[in-house]
Design a protein around this motif. Structure first.
Motif, mmCIF file in Angstrom:
data_model
loop_
_atom_site.group_PDB
_atom_site.id
_atom_site.type_symbol
_atom_site.label_atom_id
_atom_site.label_comp_id
_atom_site.label_asym_id
_atom_site.label_seq_id
_atom_site.Cartn_x
_atom_site.Cartn_y
_atom_site.Cartn_z
ATOM 1 N N ASP A 201 9.757 30.821 -4.146
ATOM 2 C CA ASP A 201 8.526 30.049 -4.026
ATOM 3 C C ASP A 201 7.372 30.902 -4.538
ATOM 4 O OD1 ASP A 201 9.626 27.821 -3.003
ATOM 5 O OD2 ASP A 201 9.320 28.401 -0.906
ATOM 6 N N VAL A 202 6.854 30.552 -5.696
ATOM 7 C CA VAL A 202 5.703 31.299 -6.223
ATOM 8 C C VAL A 202 4.649 30.324 -6.715
ATOM 9 C CG1 VAL A 202 6.917 33.412 -6.933
ATOM 10 C CG2 VAL A 202 6.773 31.504 -8.503
ATOM 11 N N GLU A 203 3.430 30.848 -6.731
ATOM 12 C CA GLU A 203 2.318 30.104 -7.327
ATOM 13 C C GLU A 203 2.170 30.584 -8.763
ATOM 14 O OE1 GLU A 203 0.198 27.791 -5.910
ATOM 15 O OE2 GLU A 203 1.510 27.831 -4.141
ATOM 16 N N THR A 221 2.283 25.218 -7.433
ATOM 17 C CA THR A 221 3.565 25.798 -7.019
ATOM 18 C C THR A 221 4.539 25.654 -8.179
ATOM 19 O OG1 THR A 221 3.079 25.089 -4.794
ATOM 20 C CG2 THR A 221 5.367 25.620 -5.249
ATOM 21 N N ARG A 250 2.462 34.629 -8.367
ATOM 22 C CA ARG A 250 2.145 35.255 -7.081
ATOM 23 C C ARG A 250 3.071 34.654 -6.040
ATOM 24 N NH1 ARG A 250 -3.881 34.965 -7.326
ATOM 25 N NH2 ARG A 250 -4.070 37.020 -8.187
ATOM 26 N N ARG A 251 3.709 35.537 -5.256
ATOM 27 C CA ARG A 251 4.551 35.001 -4.165
ATOM 28 C C ARG A 251 3.655 34.255 -3.192
ATOM 29 N NH1 ARG A 251 7.453 39.752 -5.217
ATOM 30 N NH2 ARG A 251 9.605 39.224 -5.727
ATOM 31 N N GLN A 252 4.162 33.141 -2.687
ATOM 32 C CA GLN A 252 3.350 32.408 -1.722
ATOM 33 C C GLN A 252 3.275 33.224 -0.438
ATOM 34 O OE1 GLN A 252 5.478 28.718 -1.705
ATOM 35 N NE2 GLN A 252 3.988 27.784 -3.061
#
Ligand SMILES: C[S@@+](CC[C@H](N)C(=O)[O-])C[C@H]1O[C@@H](n2cnc3c(N)ncnc32)[C@H](O)[C@@H]1O
Length: 255
Positions: A201-203, A221, A250-252
Protein backbone atom coordinates in the motif's frame (compact mmCIF):
# COMPACT_ATOMS: atom_id res chain seq x y z
CA UNK A 1 41.91 28.45 -22.70
CA UNK A 2 38.64 27.15 -24.18
CA UNK A 3 35.67 27.44 -21.86
CA UNK A 4 32.71 25.05 -21.68
CA UNK A 5 29.48 25.92 -19.89
CA UNK A 6 27.22 23.06 -18.83
CA UNK A 7 23.91 24.83 -18.42
CA UNK A 8 20.94 23.24 -16.66
CA UNK A 9 17.85 24.52 -18.50
CA UNK A 10 15.17 23.06 -16.23
CA UNK A 11 12.92 20.12 -16.98
CA UNK A 12 10.45 21.38 -19.56
CA UNK A 13 9.15 24.88 -18.96
CA UNK A 14 11.34 27.65 -20.48
CA UNK A 15 10.38 29.72 -17.42
CA UNK A 16 12.48 27.29 -15.35
CA UNK A 17 15.63 28.81 -16.90
CA UNK A 18 17.40 30.68 -14.09
CA UNK A 19 18.95 34.15 -14.21
CA UNK A 20 22.37 32.51 -13.85
CA UNK A 21 21.59 30.27 -16.84
CA UNK A 22 20.51 33.30 -18.91
CA UNK A 23 23.83 35.03 -18.13
CA UNK A 24 25.69 31.88 -19.17
CA UNK A 25 23.63 31.52 -22.38
CA UNK A 26 24.76 35.01 -23.32
CA UNK A 27 28.44 34.07 -23.04
CA UNK A 28 28.64 31.14 -25.44
CA UNK A 29 29.70 31.27 -29.10
CA UNK A 30 28.52 27.75 -29.88
CA UNK A 31 25.75 25.53 -28.48
CA UNK A 32 26.17 21.78 -28.82
CA UNK A 33 22.73 20.20 -29.01
CA UNK A 34 22.45 16.46 -28.88
CA UNK A 35 19.72 14.98 -31.08
CA UNK A 36 18.53 11.71 -29.55
CA UNK A 37 16.31 10.65 -32.44
CA UNK A 38 12.91 11.42 -33.96
CA UNK A 39 10.74 10.96 -30.88
CA UNK A 40 12.93 13.46 -28.99
CA UNK A 41 12.93 16.13 -31.76
CA UNK A 42 10.67 18.27 -29.57
CA UNK A 43 13.40 18.38 -26.91
CA UNK A 44 15.83 19.81 -29.49
CA UNK A 45 13.21 22.39 -30.45
CA UNK A 46 12.74 23.44 -26.79
CA UNK A 47 16.51 24.01 -26.49
CA UNK A 48 16.57 26.12 -29.67
CA UNK A 49 13.58 28.15 -28.41
CA UNK A 50 15.43 28.81 -25.15
CA UNK A 51 18.40 30.19 -27.12
CA UNK A 52 16.11 32.39 -29.23
CA UNK A 53 14.20 33.67 -26.25
CA UNK A 54 17.06 34.43 -23.89
CA UNK A 55 20.11 35.27 -26.00
CA UNK A 56 19.98 38.97 -26.62
CA UNK A 57 23.60 40.08 -26.44
CA UNK A 58 25.41 38.27 -29.24
CA UNK A 59 25.40 36.09 -32.31
CA UNK A 60 25.80 32.38 -31.74
CA UNK A 61 25.90 29.10 -33.62
CA UNK A 62 24.09 25.84 -32.94
CA UNK A 63 25.89 22.63 -33.75
CA UNK A 64 23.70 19.55 -33.66
CA UNK A 65 25.24 16.22 -32.76
CA UNK A 66 23.67 12.85 -33.30
CA UNK A 67 23.62 10.55 -30.29
CA UNK A 68 25.45 7.24 -30.84
CA UNK A 69 23.31 4.09 -30.59
CA UNK A 70 23.72 1.96 -27.47
CA UNK A 71 25.05 -1.47 -28.39
CA UNK A 72 22.39 -4.00 -27.28
CA UNK A 73 24.89 -6.85 -27.83
CA UNK A 74 26.98 -5.82 -24.81
CA UNK A 75 26.23 -8.23 -21.96
CA UNK A 76 25.66 -5.89 -19.02
CA UNK A 77 23.78 -2.60 -18.67
CA UNK A 78 26.89 -0.92 -17.18
CA UNK A 79 29.17 -2.07 -19.99
CA UNK A 80 26.63 -0.80 -22.51
CA UNK A 81 26.50 2.62 -20.83
CA UNK A 82 30.31 2.84 -20.51
CA UNK A 83 30.87 2.08 -24.18
CA UNK A 84 28.15 4.59 -25.10
CA UNK A 85 29.86 7.27 -22.95
CA UNK A 86 33.16 6.55 -24.68
CA UNK A 87 31.55 7.05 -28.08
CA UNK A 88 29.93 10.27 -26.91
CA UNK A 89 33.28 11.48 -25.50
CA UNK A 90 34.90 10.94 -28.91
CA UNK A 91 32.14 12.91 -30.63
CA UNK A 92 32.23 15.78 -28.09
CA UNK A 93 36.02 15.98 -28.16
CA UNK A 94 36.08 16.25 -31.95
CA UNK A 95 33.42 18.99 -31.80
CA UNK A 96 35.24 20.97 -29.12
CA UNK A 97 38.44 20.86 -31.18
CA UNK A 98 36.71 21.76 -34.44
CA UNK A 99 34.28 24.41 -33.24
CA UNK A 100 36.00 26.29 -30.42
CA UNK A 101 38.96 28.60 -30.70
CA UNK A 102 41.74 27.11 -28.57
CA UNK A 103 42.48 30.29 -26.64
CA UNK A 104 39.14 32.08 -26.24
CA UNK A 105 36.31 29.89 -27.61
CA UNK A 106 33.27 29.38 -25.39
CA UNK A 107 30.87 26.49 -25.96
CA UNK A 108 27.79 25.34 -24.08
CA UNK A 109 25.86 22.14 -23.51
CA UNK A 110 22.21 22.70 -22.64
CA UNK A 111 21.33 19.98 -20.18
CA UNK A 112 17.73 19.03 -19.49
CA UNK A 113 16.79 19.64 -15.84
CA UNK A 114 19.92 19.71 -13.69
CA UNK A 115 23.31 18.44 -14.92
CA UNK A 116 24.00 16.49 -11.70
CA UNK A 117 21.01 14.17 -12.06
CA UNK A 118 20.98 11.19 -14.42
CA UNK A 119 22.91 13.04 -17.09
CA UNK A 120 26.24 12.00 -18.57
CA UNK A 121 27.63 15.37 -19.70
CA UNK A 122 29.86 15.97 -16.65
CA UNK A 123 31.27 12.43 -16.74
CA UNK A 124 31.97 12.76 -20.46
CA UNK A 125 33.79 16.08 -20.08
CA UNK A 126 35.95 14.55 -17.32
CA UNK A 127 36.64 11.57 -19.60
CA UNK A 128 37.83 13.93 -22.36
CA UNK A 129 40.08 15.88 -19.95
CA UNK A 130 41.52 12.62 -18.58
CA UNK A 131 42.79 11.71 -22.06
CA UNK A 132 44.98 14.79 -21.87
CA UNK A 133 44.67 15.78 -25.54
CA UNK A 134 42.05 18.54 -25.52
CA UNK A 135 42.29 21.21 -22.84
CA UNK A 136 39.42 23.33 -21.54
CA UNK A 137 37.98 24.70 -18.35
CA UNK A 138 34.31 24.16 -17.53
CA UNK A 139 31.58 25.53 -15.26
CA UNK A 140 28.27 23.96 -14.24
CA UNK A 141 25.10 26.02 -13.96
CA UNK A 142 22.42 24.22 -11.92
CA UNK A 143 18.87 23.82 -13.24
CA UNK A 144 15.43 22.94 -11.92
CA UNK A 145 15.28 19.16 -12.01
CA UNK A 146 12.22 17.08 -12.79
CA UNK A 147 12.11 16.11 -9.09
CA UNK A 148 11.76 19.74 -8.04
CA UNK A 149 9.18 20.36 -10.77
CA UNK A 150 7.18 17.30 -9.64
CA UNK A 151 7.22 18.34 -5.97
CA UNK A 152 6.15 21.90 -6.85
CA UNK A 153 3.31 20.77 -9.12
CA UNK A 154 1.96 18.40 -6.47
CA UNK A 155 2.58 21.07 -3.79
CA UNK A 156 4.31 18.34 -1.81
CA UNK A 157 7.47 18.27 0.29
CA UNK A 158 9.77 15.47 -0.89
CA UNK A 159 10.89 14.27 2.54
CA UNK A 160 8.89 13.24 5.58
CA UNK A 161 9.91 15.23 8.70
CA UNK A 162 13.51 14.13 9.39
CA UNK A 163 13.03 11.28 6.93
CA UNK A 164 15.26 9.90 4.21
CA UNK A 165 14.77 9.90 0.45
CA UNK A 166 15.92 7.41 -2.15
CA UNK A 167 16.19 8.57 -5.76
CA UNK A 168 16.27 5.61 -8.06
CA UNK A 169 15.40 4.31 -11.53
CA UNK A 170 12.55 2.15 -12.80
CA UNK A 171 15.10 -0.59 -13.50
CA UNK A 172 16.31 -0.57 -9.87
CA UNK A 173 12.79 -0.48 -8.49
CA UNK A 174 12.00 -3.69 -10.35
CA UNK A 175 15.30 -5.31 -9.30
CA UNK A 176 15.22 -4.35 -5.60
CA UNK A 177 11.58 -3.60 -4.82
CA UNK A 178 10.61 -0.71 -2.60
CA UNK A 179 13.62 -0.01 -0.31
CA UNK A 180 12.99 -0.57 3.43
CA UNK A 181 15.32 2.21 4.54
CA UNK A 182 13.73 5.17 2.75
CA UNK A 183 10.49 6.91 3.71
CA UNK A 184 10.15 8.44 0.27
CA UNK A 185 11.27 6.96 -3.04
CA UNK A 186 11.58 9.08 -6.17
CA UNK A 187 11.64 7.11 -9.40
CA UNK A 188 13.05 8.38 -12.70
CA UNK A 189 14.01 6.82 -16.03
CA UNK A 190 11.11 4.40 -16.03
CA UNK A 191 9.94 3.45 -19.51
CA UNK A 192 7.90 0.50 -18.29
CA UNK A 193 5.55 1.64 -15.52
CA UNK A 194 7.67 -0.23 -12.96
CA UNK A 195 5.32 0.87 -10.17
CA UNK A 196 3.02 -1.94 -11.32
CA UNK A 197 5.45 -4.43 -9.72
CA UNK A 198 4.81 -3.06 -6.21
CA UNK A 199 2.39 -4.98 -4.05
CA UNK A 200 2.41 -2.75 -1.01
CA UNK A 201 0.00 0.00 0.00
CA UNK A 202 1.74 3.15 -1.18
CA UNK A 203 0.77 6.65 -2.16
CA UNK A 204 2.01 7.85 -5.54
CA UNK A 205 2.46 11.40 -6.84
CA UNK A 206 3.09 11.04 -10.57
CA UNK A 207 3.83 13.57 -13.30
CA UNK A 208 4.57 13.31 -17.00
CA UNK A 209 6.00 15.93 -19.37
CA UNK A 210 6.11 18.38 -16.49
CA UNK A 211 6.32 22.04 -17.40
CA UNK A 212 5.01 21.50 -20.93
CA UNK A 213 1.52 22.05 -22.38
CA UNK A 214 0.90 18.30 -22.22
CA UNK A 215 1.81 17.95 -18.54
CA UNK A 216 -0.31 15.43 -16.61
CA UNK A 217 -0.40 14.99 -12.85
CA UNK A 218 -2.04 12.12 -10.98
CA UNK A 219 -1.88 11.27 -7.29
CA UNK A 220 -3.53 8.81 -4.95
CA UNK A 221 -3.25 5.29 -3.62
CA UNK A 222 -1.21 3.30 -6.10
CA UNK A 223 -3.76 0.51 -6.36
CA UNK A 224 -6.51 3.01 -7.24
CA UNK A 225 -4.63 5.09 -9.80
CA UNK A 226 -2.40 2.54 -11.58
CA UNK A 227 -4.69 2.18 -14.59
CA UNK A 228 -5.30 5.89 -15.01
CA UNK A 229 -1.54 6.53 -14.92
CA UNK A 230 -0.93 3.88 -17.58
CA UNK A 231 -3.64 5.36 -19.80
CA UNK A 232 -2.43 8.94 -19.23
CA UNK A 233 1.15 7.91 -20.05
CA UNK A 234 0.06 6.42 -23.39
CA UNK A 235 -2.06 9.47 -24.18
CA UNK A 236 0.71 11.98 -23.50
CA UNK A 237 3.13 9.94 -25.60
CA UNK A 238 0.69 10.06 -28.49
CA UNK A 239 -0.02 13.77 -28.27
CA UNK A 240 3.56 14.96 -27.58
CA UNK A 241 5.47 12.29 -29.48
CA UNK A 242 7.55 11.70 -26.30
CA UNK A 243 6.91 10.97 -22.66
CA UNK A 244 9.08 11.39 -19.57
CA UNK A 245 7.61 10.69 -16.18
CA UNK A 246 8.82 10.97 -12.60
CA UNK A 247 7.04 9.86 -9.46
CA UNK A 248 7.25 9.86 -5.74
CA UNK A 249 6.22 6.79 -3.71
CA UNK A 250 5.47 6.87 -0.03
CA UNK A 251 4.37 4.04 2.23
CA UNK A 252 0.99 4.80 3.70
CA UNK A 253 1.23 5.67 7.38
CA UNK A 254 0.70 2.50 9.40
CA UNK A 255 -2.53 2.88 11.40
C1 LIG B 1 18.04 11.33 -18.50
S1 LIG B 1 17.10 11.77 -17.10
C2 LIG B 1 17.45 13.47 -16.98
C3 LIG B 1 17.05 14.08 -15.68
C4 LIG B 1 17.30 15.57 -15.62
N1 LIG B 1 18.72 15.86 -15.62
C5 LIG B 1 16.64 16.23 -14.40
O1 LIG B 1 17.33 16.99 -13.70
O2 LIG B 1 15.45 16.03 -14.21
C6 LIG B 1 15.50 11.71 -17.79
C7 LIG B 1 14.45 11.39 -16.76
O3 LIG B 1 14.13 12.56 -16.03
C8 LIG B 1 12.75 12.62 -15.75
N2 LIG B 1 12.19 13.80 -16.44
C9 LIG B 1 12.88 14.72 -17.13
N3 LIG B 1 12.08 15.69 -17.56
C10 LIG B 1 10.84 15.41 -17.13
C11 LIG B 1 9.59 16.06 -17.25
N4 LIG B 1 9.46 17.21 -17.91
N5 LIG B 1 8.52 15.47 -16.66
C12 LIG B 1 8.63 14.32 -15.97
N6 LIG B 1 9.80 13.67 -15.83
C13 LIG B 1 10.89 14.20 -16.40
C14 LIG B 1 12.16 11.32 -16.26
O4 LIG B 1 12.17 10.38 -15.20
C15 LIG B 1 13.13 10.94 -17.35
O5 LIG B 1 13.10 9.56 -17.60
Amino acid sequence: MRKILVIGIGAGDPDYVTVQAIKALNQADVFFINDKGDDKAELVRIRKDICERYITDRTYRIVETRDPERDPALPSYLEGVESWHTQRAEIYEALIQAELDETEGCGAFLVWGDPSLYDSTLRILEQILARGVTRFDYDVIPGISSIQALAAKHRSPINEIGGSIRVTTGRQLVADGLPDNADTVVVMLDANCSFTTINEDVEISWGANLGTDQEILISGTLRDVTDSIKRARDRVKQTSGWVMDTYLLRRQPRG
